[in-house]
Design an enzyme around this catalytic site. Sequence first.
Site, PDB file in Angstrom:
ATOM      1  N   ASN A   1       0.875  -1.185   0.000  1.00 11.59           N
ATOM      2  CA  ASN A   1       0.000   0.000   0.000  1.00 11.59           C
ATOM      3  C   ASN A   1       0.904   1.224   0.000  1.00 11.59           C
ATOM      4  O   ASN A   1       1.508   1.547   1.022  1.00 11.59           O
ATOM      5  CB  ASN A   1      -0.892  -0.026   1.253  1.00 11.59           C
TER       6      ASN A   1
ATOM      7  N   LYS B   1       0.086   4.240  -0.223  1.00  8.87           N
ATOM      8  CA  LYS B   1      -0.562   5.439   0.333  1.00  8.87           C
ATOM      9  C   LYS B   1      -0.341   6.618  -0.620  1.00  8.87           C
ATOM     10  O   LYS B   1      -0.258   6.412  -1.836  1.00  8.87           O
ATOM     11  CB  LYS B   1      -0.049   5.724   1.737  1.00  8.87           C
TER      12      LYS B   1
ATOM     13  N   HIS C   1      -9.638   1.167   4.582  1.00  7.98           N
ATOM     14  CA  HIS C   1      -8.384   1.367   5.318  1.00  7.98           C
ATOM     15  C   HIS C   1      -8.646   2.299   6.504  1.00  7.98           C
ATOM     16  O   HIS C   1      -9.455   3.222   6.405  1.00  7.98           O
ATOM     17  CB  HIS C   1      -7.318   1.960   4.387  1.00  7.98           C
TER      18      HIS C   1
ATOM     19  N   GLU D   1      -7.090   4.703   7.637  1.00  4.45           N
ATOM     20  CA  GLU D   1      -6.888   6.133   7.368  1.00  4.45           C
ATOM     21  C   GLU D   1      -8.112   6.725   6.670  1.00  4.45           C
ATOM     22  O   GLU D   1      -8.447   7.889   6.872  1.00  4.45           O
ATOM     23  CB  GLU D   1      -5.602   6.325   6.549  1.00  4.45           C
TER      24      GLU D   1
ATOM     25  N   GLU E   1      -5.742  -5.166  10.278  1.00  2.92           N
ATOM     26  CA  GLU E   1      -4.733  -4.126  10.496  1.00  2.92           C
ATOM     27  C   GLU E   1      -5.032  -3.394  11.798  1.00  2.92           C
ATOM     28  O   GLU E   1      -5.800  -2.423  11.816  1.00  2.92           O
ATOM     29  CB  GLU E   1      -4.760  -3.122   9.340  1.00  2.92           C
TER      30      GLU E   1
ATOM     31  N   GLY F   1       2.265   1.908  10.904  1.00  2.00           N
ATOM     32  CA  GLY F   1       3.232   3.003  10.884  1.00  2.00           C
ATOM     33  C   GLY F   1       3.977   3.200  12.191  1.00  2.00           C
ATOM     34  O   GLY F   1       4.698   4.178  12.356  1.00  2.00           O
TER      35      GLY F   1
ATOM     36  N   SER G   1       3.178  -2.433  10.196  1.00  4.92           N
ATOM     37  CA  SER G   1       4.618  -2.466  10.476  1.00  4.92           C
ATOM     38  C   SER G   1       5.286  -3.787  10.091  1.00  4.92           C
ATOM     39  O   SER G   1       6.211  -4.239  10.771  1.00  4.92           O
ATOM     40  CB  SER G   1       4.896  -2.120  11.950  1.00  4.92           C
TER      41      SER G   1
HETATM   42  C1  PEP Z   1      -0.958   0.211   6.060  1.00  5.57           C
HETATM   43  O1  PEP Z   1      -1.141   1.414   6.247  1.00  5.57           O
HETATM   44  O2  PEP Z   1      -1.778  -0.476   5.413  1.00  5.57           O
HETATM   45  C2  PEP Z   1       0.243  -0.387   6.625  1.00  5.57           C
HETATM   46  C3  PEP Z   1       0.262  -1.677   6.782  1.00  5.57           C
HETATM   47  O3  PEP Z   1       1.265   0.460   6.942  1.00  5.57           O
HETATM   48  P1  PEP Z   1       2.695   0.100   7.610  1.00  5.57           P
HETATM   49  O4  PEP Z   1       3.158  -1.197   7.012  1.00  5.57           O
HETATM   50  O5  PEP Z   1       3.578   1.247   7.232  1.00  5.57           O
HETATM   51  O6  PEP Z   1       2.457  -0.033   9.056  1.00  5.57           O
END
Ligand code: PEP
Length: 262
Positions: free
Chosen positions: A10, A12, A93, A95, A164, A170, A209
């Site tokens: 992803n 973003k 997601h 966000e 998630e 993040g 992460s």
């Molecule tokens: C995400 O935002 O879908 C995600 C998994 O981010 P990160 O791997 O940076 O934590």
Amino acid sequence: MNSSKLVIGNWKMNGSTAQVRAFADLAAQDWPGCEAALCVPHPLLPAAQAAFGATPLRWGAQDCSAEEEGAFTGEVSVRMIREFGARYVIVGHSERRAHHAETDGQIAVKAQRALAAGLTPIVCVGENAQERDGDQTGMVLRRQLLQIVRALGRDLGSIVVAYEPVWAIGSGDAASPGIIEHTHGFIADMLTFHAGTPASAVRILYGGSVNPRNAGAILSRRNVAGVLVGGASLVPADLREICKAAARCSAPTAMESDVTLQ
Ligand code: PEP
């Protein structure tokens, strides 16, 4: 269930056509044998189609409109995404839920539209830190998934679910493999119970992460069909390492049952 692990990147609101080409160059020369796709910002879909078509990488979008077409300024329809050869679209997601107040109902409609257009929706669910600390993880996941179950019915087996936990995204701190395995088991049981869909039919990815150092430990757990990767998916060498771990771990997975969460 497909026993090959799935790695979804992803990007973003990051990336450029040059970056798409850099990934394609690497993937064309040397790429592990796992299913992998990059979900890029909408303006990069044509570049992804041009560059990834000749590589093992697939591509997708990070959101779609809940509407089919019409007077919805700034929105992008599933048909438009599909026109650029995308296979996947992320919906729900955290966000988008947090910054755009997306509801479970809207997310379910997006997933329906995606399926109808021939895209595979990757439906993101997960609790935030406050909900985790209040032992509400199970309740939150059930609420987020119930609308999807009701909207999709028998089509549920065609989607991908991404667990998630918002607190892990993040943060640099992934959930522990034990928590991931347990929570994925809970999600699988919940889908089986409410939809009658066998737990093993829905691929459940972990996101939050994931990096080259923890990917193997996560991907080798039961009930983990793959990973959704944010930050590390912007670095070609890191994504390749995660895909290597996925290729190593690609073997039939057993699904747990009778898992309870608060
Ligand atoms: C995400 O935002 O879908 C995600 C998994 O981010 P990160 O791997 O940076 O934590």
